[in-house]
Design a protein around this motif. Sequence first.
Motif, PDB file in Angstrom:
ATOM      1  N   CYS A  14      41.315 -58.905 -11.263  1.00 56.58           N
ATOM      2  CA  CYS A  14      42.489 -59.599 -11.799  1.00 56.58           C
ATOM      3  C   CYS A  14      43.746 -59.219 -11.012  1.00 56.58           C
ATOM      4  O   CYS A  14      43.733 -58.297 -10.191  1.00 56.58           O
ATOM      5  N   GLY A  16      48.420 -59.641 -11.292  1.00 57.73           N
ATOM      6  CA  GLY A  16      49.582 -60.221 -11.930  1.00 57.73           C
ATOM      7  C   GLY A  16      49.993 -61.461 -11.155  1.00 57.73           C
ATOM      8  O   GLY A  16      49.938 -62.599 -11.641  1.00 57.73           O
ATOM      9  N   ILE A 130      49.105 -63.393 -17.016  1.00 59.74           N
ATOM     10  CA  ILE A 130      48.796 -62.779 -18.308  1.00 59.74           C
ATOM     11  C   ILE A 130      48.549 -63.828 -19.392  1.00 59.74           C
ATOM     12  O   ILE A 130      48.854 -63.629 -20.555  1.00 59.74           O
ATOM     13  N   VAL A 146      42.345 -54.252 -10.447  1.00 58.82           N
ATOM     14  CA  VAL A 146      43.608 -54.969 -10.261  1.00 58.82           C
ATOM     15  C   VAL A 146      43.899 -55.028  -8.763  1.00 58.82           C
ATOM     16  O   VAL A 146      43.905 -54.004  -8.082  1.00 58.82           O
ATOM     17  N   ASP A 157      54.385 -57.526 -11.056  1.00 60.42           N
ATOM     18  CA  ASP A 157      53.472 -58.366 -11.837  1.00 60.42           C
ATOM     19  C   ASP A 157      52.185 -57.609 -12.192  1.00 60.42           C
ATOM     20  O   ASP A 157      51.623 -57.802 -13.269  1.00 60.42           O
ATOM     21  N   LEU A 161      50.830 -56.908 -15.983  1.00 53.16           N
ATOM     22  CA  LEU A 161      49.461 -57.189 -16.437  1.00 53.16           C
ATOM     23  C   LEU A 161      48.845 -55.947 -17.085  1.00 53.16           C
ATOM     24  O   LEU A 161      48.256 -56.016 -18.175  1.00 53.16           O
TER      25      LEU A 161
END
Length: 282
Positions: A14, A16, A130, A146, A157, A161
């Motif tokens: 993932c 941000g 998000i 991340v 960002d 997150l």
Amino acid sequence: MSVGNEVPRVIAICSGKGGVGKTFFSVHLAEYAAKKGKRVLLLDADLGLANVDVMLGISPKGSLLELVRGEKGLSDLIVSARAGFDVLPGGSGLYELTALDTEQQQVMMNEMRRISSDYDLVLIDAAAGIGDNVLYFVSASESALVVLTPDPTSLTDAYALIKVLSRQRNMRRFMVAVNQAEVFDAQVAFKRLLSVADRYLDVHLDYVGNLPHSPDVREAVQGQKLLTVQDAPVMRQTLDMVLANILARERDLSRNGGLQFFWEHSLNEGMNIDAKVQEESS
Ligand SMILES: Nc1ncnc2c1ncn2[C@@H]1O[C@H](COP(=O)(O)OP(=O)(O)OP(=O)(O)O)[C@@H](O)[C@H]1O
Ligand SMILES: [Mg+2]
């Protein structure tokens, strides 16, 4: 509670900010783990703007929309990539996929449960940001990777997150990889993130490595090909670290339970968090 090896590990990739290299990492991590003998399913959870299939040059047999509508089963949709792993393509331009309702999440949960024993690792290429779908997929995973770049907006960002996932979804541990950066810059970026996270959040961040900016990456993406690890030794180191980190983790059903509890956990996490807190404190 420890969990047997029959339950796949579920890892979300993932970020941000968008466009930082999540999909690139996801497909290479999938290939790397497959080469190490793991049975891997890569789920394209960037619902609405899916692009794993594009990066791999594969043709989806349908979209997840057909799955959540009950028109197709997972086995109708899963495609085998040449690189030795399976892909569950998302679906592009399908607005309905950008906000799954509880019933649709339940359908996915049931379908995913059915195939859980076929895989050792399920990698989830999440959408940026998000949004609800992101929180749903990431918090349902056993661990989160991340991805960020040293760009200050990407850092803030990523922090946002991690903050939302820790405060709203009770996630405490994150792997962090820095893309488009040499080792030194990547470590500086990580330390910045770490110092703010240490000060304001109750989380643990594991630095897992970097990937330098390289024209080879762009070329590979444009040619719908994967980089070979010989061409990208730094990437290999990073993927090795990520995989080792994933596999070294003790299984813990009280936090997240892998695929068979995957969707269930996410649904419960969203709905029953207050009840859990009450129960634990009584
Ligand atoms: N290390 C790198 N060096 C050069 N270019 C890169 C590198 N990593 C990523 N890119 C470029 O950035 C683009 C975006 O990468 P990718 O699609 O993996 O990002 P993403 O985080 O999945 O984006 P999105 O948020 O839109 O899903 C790629 O098409 C590639 O051209
Ligand atoms: Mg992507």
